[in-house]
Design an enzyme around this catalytic site. Structure first.
Site, short mmCIF file in Angstrom:
data_model
loop_
_atom_site.label_atom_id
_atom_site.label_comp_id
_atom_site.label_asym_id
_atom_site.label_seq_id
_atom_site.Cartn_x
_atom_site.Cartn_y
_atom_site.Cartn_z
N SER A 1 0.85 -1.15 -0.03
CA SER A 1 0.00 -0.05 0.15
C SER A 1 0.73 1.21 0.07
O SER A 1 0.40 2.38 -0.57
CB SER A 1 -1.01 -0.03 1.19
OG SER A 1 -0.16 0.03 2.24
N CYS A 2 2.04 1.28 0.53
CA CYS A 2 2.65 2.63 0.88
C CYS A 2 4.11 2.83 -0.19
O CYS A 2 4.41 3.80 0.01
CB CYS A 2 3.20 2.56 2.34
SG CYS A 2 4.53 1.38 2.67
N GLY A 3 4.30 1.73 -0.96
CA GLY A 3 5.56 1.93 -1.58
C GLY A 3 6.72 2.18 -0.70
O GLY A 3 7.01 1.70 0.12
#
Length: 287
Positions: free
Chosen positions: A114-116
């Site tokens: 989700s956050c990279g």
């Protein structure tokens, strides 16, 4: 090798009626990326296009920028205790002479679906390492990409029509590349939207088509700083998202000349930066 989808039992409740049935879910497995034999990052991804994912990840990190800089990508055998191949570890080998920047000190080694690249938060780092400036407001040898709002409005439906795995699972993000005329070039799906973008960019690197200077990148969901970073590092001038951008994504777009469009839904959209590439006068006249 891991599959794109898996089956699990689910209890369904519909209008008070209860039944049990198998359901198709999107697969999520870890992928460890090694660079010249050394561990670099772990990301949660949907199996498939792993080599392109690893290559695209290294484009966004400023390690790779041309096909000839990539020697090969291989799955690592013996990655498990019993010595079998899990197909969840890849090693990217760069060509001789490619200078490797010290990227491990700038971000977290672990990334999530989700956050990279959660630890990479420097606007200056992106601006100074980008190989292909997307700012074409002055001194450019070719005219900037120019998009009608009506063309942008048609792209989400084209992306949705190309999402094959989403139709079976409803649980995947997607990223698509379009030409400035609205033609679909490529589309990738993944449990992480940043992985889907890496797969697109990695395929472009492997095909020798970087920089993607006359394209539009469309992503499902929001536009985070990491996605704006990846667009800039690949030379993509326009990033559009069906949901909201983050404040840092807008800052990065404004500083680098990236056109950033959010809330692209039907004929409605917000232009947060790089408005010179959008035919706003024509849109205002029609409104």
């Amino acid at each position: 090798m891991g599959r794109v989808t898996e089956r699990r039992k689910v209890i369904r409740i519909r209008d008070g009626a209860v039944n049990t049935r198998p359901d198709t879910l999107v697969a999520e497995e870890p992928l460890e990326i090694r660079l010249n034999g050394k561990p670099l990052a772990i990301t949660m991804r949907t199996p498939g296009d792993d080599f392109a994912l690893a290559a695209g990840f290294l484009v966004s990190e400023g390690v790779l920028g041309a096909a000839e800089e990539l020697q090969n990508v291989v799955y690592c055998a013996g990655a498990t205790v019993d010595g079998s191949n899990s197909y969840n570890v890849v090693d990217v080998r760069t060509a001789p002479g490619v200078v490797i920047p010290d990227i491990t000190l700038e971000r977290n080694v672990y990334t999530t679906s989700s956050c990279g690249l959660c630890g990479k938060a420097s606007l200056d780092a992106v601006r100074t390492t980008a190989r292909w400036p997307v700012d074409d407001t002055a001194g450019a040898t070719t005219p900037p990409v120019r998009l009608e709002p009506e063309l942008l409005a048609r792209l989400p439906d084209r992306l949705r029509a190309a999402q094959q795995v989403f139709d079976r699972t409803g649980g995947l993000h997607a990223a698509a590349l379009f030409t400035e005329d609205g033609e679909l070039v490529d589309v990738r799906e993944d449990v992480g939207r940043h992985n889907a973008v890496d797969k697109l960019v990695g395929r472009a690197l492997q095909n020798g088509t970087l920089p993607l200077s006359r394209t539009v990148l469309l992503v499902s969901g929001r536009a985070s700083f990491e996605l704006a970073q990846k667009a800039v590092m690949a030379g993509i001038p326009v990033l559009a998202a069906v949901s909201a951008p983050s404040s840092l994504a807008v800052d990065l777009a404004a500083e680098t000349g990236l056109t950033l469009v959010g809330f692209l839904r039907g004929s409605n959209m917000n232009v947060y930066a790089g408005e010179h590439r959008i035919a706003l006068r024509a849109a205002a006249a029609q409104g």
